[in-house]
Design a protein around this motif. Structure first.
Motif, PDB file in Angstrom:
ATOM      1  N   ALA A  78       0.838  -1.196   0.000  1.00 30.39           N
ATOM      2  CA  ALA A  78       0.000   0.000   0.000  1.00 30.39           C
ATOM      3  C   ALA A  78       0.868   1.240   0.000  1.00 30.39           C
ATOM      4  N   HIS A  79       0.268   2.363  -0.387  1.00 31.23           N
ATOM      5  CA  HIS A  79       0.886   3.665  -0.128  1.00 31.23           C
ATOM      6  C   HIS A  79      -0.170   4.583   0.464  1.00 31.23           C
ATOM      7  N   ALA A  80       0.278   5.544   1.261  1.00 29.57           N
ATOM      8  CA  ALA A  80      -0.643   6.434   1.960  1.00 29.57           C
ATOM      9  C   ALA A  80      -0.031   7.815   2.081  1.00 29.57           C
ATOM     10  N   GLY A  81      -0.869   8.831   2.225  1.00 28.62           N
ATOM     11  CA  GLY A  81      -0.359  10.182   2.413  1.00 28.62           C
ATOM     12  C   GLY A  81      -1.454  11.228   2.310  1.00 28.62           C
ATOM     13  N   GLY A  82      -1.070  12.453   2.613  1.00 25.63           N
ATOM     14  CA  GLY A  82      -1.989  13.571   2.529  1.00 25.63           C
ATOM     15  C   GLY A  82      -1.992  14.180   1.143  1.00 25.63           C
ATOM     16  N   GLY A  83      -2.950  15.066   0.909  1.00 23.29           N
ATOM     17  CA  GLY A  83      -3.072  15.726  -0.380  1.00 23.29           C
ATOM     18  C   GLY A  83      -2.553  17.150  -0.334  1.00 23.29           C
ATOM     19  N   VAL A  84      -2.647  17.833  -1.467  1.00 26.04           N
ATOM     20  CA  VAL A  84      -2.207  19.218  -1.573  1.00 26.04           C
ATOM     21  C   VAL A  84      -3.422  20.133  -1.479  1.00 26.04           C
ATOM     22  N   GLU A  85      -3.148  21.429  -1.310  1.00 18.62           N
ATOM     23  CA  GLU A  85      -4.230  22.393  -1.124  1.00 18.62           C
ATOM     24  C   GLU A  85      -4.664  23.058  -2.422  1.00 18.62           C
ATOM     25  N   ALA A  86      -3.755  23.119  -3.403  1.00 22.22           N
ATOM     26  CA  ALA A  86      -4.081  23.824  -4.645  1.00 22.22           C
ATOM     27  C   ALA A  86      -3.223  23.296  -5.790  1.00 22.22           C
ATOM     28  N   PRO A  87      -3.708  23.389  -7.028  1.00 20.07           N
ATOM     29  CA  PRO A  87      -2.886  23.027  -8.186  1.00 20.07           C
ATOM     30  C   PRO A  87      -1.727  24.001  -8.358  1.00 20.07           C
ATOM     31  N   ARG A  88      -0.707  23.566  -9.125  1.00 20.73           N
ATOM     32  CA  ARG A  88       0.436  24.419  -9.439  1.00 20.73           C
ATOM     33  C   ARG A  88       0.763  24.286 -10.918  1.00 20.73           C
ATOM     34  N   HIS A  89       1.707  25.125 -11.366  1.00 22.10           N
ATOM     35  CA  HIS A  89       2.100  25.092 -12.768  1.00 22.10           C
ATOM     36  C   HIS A  89       3.223  24.092 -13.043  1.00 22.10           C
ATOM     37  N   GLY A  90       3.764  23.463 -11.999  1.00 18.71           N
ATOM     38  CA  GLY A  90       4.806  22.474 -12.205  1.00 18.71           C
ATOM     39  C   GLY A  90       5.076  21.677 -10.947  1.00 18.71           C
ATOM     40  N   TRP A  91       5.552  20.430 -11.146  1.00 18.75           N
ATOM     41  CA  TRP A  91       5.871  19.529 -10.045  1.00 18.75           C
ATOM     42  C   TRP A  91       7.147  18.774 -10.404  1.00 18.75           C
ATOM     43  N   THR A  92       7.982  18.460  -9.398  1.00 21.55           N
ATOM     44  CA  THR A  92       9.229  17.750  -9.638  1.00 21.55           C
ATOM     45  C   THR A  92       9.354  16.570  -8.684  1.00 21.55           C
ATOM     46  N   PHE A  93       9.800  15.433  -9.217  1.00 19.94           N
ATOM     47  CA  PHE A  93       9.988  14.199  -8.454  1.00 19.94           C
ATOM     48  C   PHE A  93      11.407  13.705  -8.718  1.00 19.94           C
ATOM     49  N   VAL A  94      12.206  13.610  -7.683  1.00 19.34           N
ATOM     50  CA  VAL A  94      13.626  13.307  -7.856  1.00 19.34           C
ATOM     51  C   VAL A  94      13.868  11.813  -8.038  1.00 19.34           C
ATOM     52  N   ASP A  95      13.169  10.974  -7.286  1.00 17.73           N
ATOM     53  CA  ASP A  95      13.445   9.538  -7.290  1.00 17.73           C
ATOM     54  C   ASP A  95      12.431   8.795  -8.140  1.00 17.73           C
ATOM     55  N   GLY A  96      12.914   7.904  -9.002  1.00 19.31           N
ATOM     56  CA  GLY A  96      12.033   7.064  -9.792  1.00 19.31           C
ATOM     57  C   GLY A  96      12.841   6.028 -10.546  1.00 19.31           C
ATOM     58  N   ALA A  97      12.190   4.933 -10.931  1.00 12.78           N
ATOM     59  CA  ALA A  97      12.868   3.873 -11.672  1.00 12.78           C
ATOM     60  C   ALA A  97      11.871   3.153 -12.561  1.00 12.78           C
ATOM     61  N   THR A  98      12.352   2.752 -13.744  1.00 11.88           N
ATOM     62  CA  THR A  98      11.563   1.951 -14.664  1.00 11.88           C
ATOM     63  C   THR A  98      12.286   0.622 -14.892  1.00 11.88           C
ATOM     64  N   GLY A  99      11.703  -0.243 -15.706  1.00 14.17           N
ATOM     65  CA  GLY A  99      12.327  -1.533 -15.981  1.00 14.17           C
ATOM     66  C   GLY A  99      11.386  -2.677 -15.667  1.00 14.17           C
ATOM     67  N   ALA A 100      11.900  -3.908 -15.772  1.00 17.21           N
ATOM     68  CA  ALA A 100      11.070  -5.091 -15.596  1.00 17.21           C
ATOM     69  C   ALA A 100      10.520  -5.218 -14.179  1.00 17.21           C
ATOM     70  N   PHE A 101      11.254  -4.692 -13.189  1.00 20.24           N
ATOM     71  CA  PHE A 101      10.837  -4.838 -11.793  1.00 20.24           C
ATOM     72  C   PHE A 101       9.949  -3.684 -11.325  1.00 20.24           C
ATOM     73  N   PHE A 102       9.992  -2.542 -12.041  1.00 21.43           N
ATOM     74  CA  PHE A 102       9.308  -1.335 -11.589  1.00 21.43           C
ATOM     75  C   PHE A 102       8.261  -0.869 -12.597  1.00 21.43           C
ATOM     76  N   ASP A 103       7.182  -0.299 -12.083  1.00 28.51           N
ATOM     77  CA  ASP A 103       6.226   0.462 -12.882  1.00 28.51           C
ATOM     78  C   ASP A 103       6.133   1.858 -12.285  1.00 28.51           C
ATOM     79  N   LEU A 104       6.470   2.870 -13.085  1.00 31.69           N
ATOM     80  CA  LEU A 104       6.496   4.255 -12.619  1.00 31.69           C
ATOM     81  C   LEU A 104       5.418   5.038 -13.354  1.00 31.69           C
ATOM     82  N   HIS A 105       4.459   5.561 -12.583  1.00 34.86           N
ATOM     83  CA  HIS A 105       3.343   6.297 -13.163  1.00 34.86           C
ATOM     84  C   HIS A 105       3.343   7.752 -12.703  1.00 34.86           C
TER      85      HIS A 105
END
Length: 298
Positions: A183-210
């Protein structure tokens, strides 16, 4: 406690019978402490909320694990206060996924909440819930109606009577027995923005990154996705998110150079229409039936 002075800490845990367990201690400067809620409340079981009060700023994170032997878990930072608006880009009721929203109303007045569900196709769907004063409620999206069954959805939760609440979303991988294997869990944001950045991620046979993207406006959002590989290559692709819709992007399908790599991802608006983005990382294999666990970032 990253500070140079000790902090007085009080932990409040409401029990199933309406009482509260209160535990206090002093956290020395530059020190860490791990507290087991189960050890504080060994006879209480089920869903609960935890509040941490301190005399000076400290860092607090919740970690939850389950299963015997351990089969999954997640962690997240807490919210600093209740709000009247919470926005979540990710959520799904497609098997084997289950999405629930955990709502806590700390106030003395009932909270009247409008849930605006944004789907990949079709018009947005609204549901209304009332969370009693000082009450807790769990909303299972799959139980919100047939138009929210077996679909991906983002949501905007608004307190229509201006009573602020706390909200967290939980997306679980459910096995045939109904138990969560991840599972994953967390809070939400208060408002939309014009851009977002995510530093960590991986693709490949073992990972699905959405990337989960939602557009709350009445105008189509034109977006660019910039994916940065370790060798410095930036792969850019453009897409549109229709008004009042949710769009999901599987990163390794955007370009062959993203098929098997670690990657950092940014989104940016090309036409000035803000959006909300979340990055969802599942692992264990390709496709939901192979996933064993995951996490989300906003």
């Amino acid at each position: 406690n990253p500070g140079d002075t000790a902090a007085a800490v009080t932990l409040l845990v409401p029990a199933n019978d309406g009482t509260r367990t209160i535990t206090s201690w002093t956290l020395p400067a530059l020190a860490q402490r791990v507290v087991s809620v189960h050890e504080l409340m060994p006879t209480q079981w089920g869903r609960l909320d935890v509040a941490v009060l301190t005399s000076s700023p400290i860092g607090v994170e919740r970690r939850e694990v389950w299963g015997t032997p351990l089969r999954g878990g997640h962690g997240d930072l807490g919210s600093t206060g209740p709000r009247t608006t919470w926005i979540f880009a990710d959520g799904s009721t497609r098997a084997p996924l289950r999405t629930t929203f955990e709502v806590f109303n700390p106030g003395a007045i009932d909270a009247e909440l409008a849930f605006l569900y944004l789907r990949a196709s079709g018009a947005a769907v609204t549901r209304v819930h009332v969370v009693p004063a000082r009450g807790r409620q769990v909303i299972d999206v799959a139980q919100e109606g047939v138009d929210l069954a077996a679909t991906d959805t983002g949501v905007q939760i608004t307190a229509t009577n201006a009573v602020p609440v706390y909200v967290e979303r939980v997306v679980s991988l459910v096995d045939a027995s109904g138990l969560a294997r991840g599972a994953h869990a967390g809070g939400g944001v208060e408002a939309p923005r014009h851009g977002w950045t995510f530093v960590d991620g991986a693709t490949g046979a073992f990972f699905d990154l959405h990337l989960a993207l939602v557009n709350l406006s009445t105008t189509t959002a034109q977006l660019a996705i910039d994916a940065r590989r370790p060798d410095g290559t930036v792969v850019t692709r453009s897409l549109i998110v229709p008004a009042k819709r949710r769009v999901t992007v599987l990163l390794d399908t955007l370009d062959s150079r993203l098929a098997d790599t670690v990657v950092s991802v940014s989104t940016r608006s090309l036409n000035g229409v803000p959006h909300v983005a979340e990055q969802v990382q599942w692992w264990g294999g390709a496709g939901a039936t192979a996933w064993t666990d995951g996490h989300v970032a906003t």
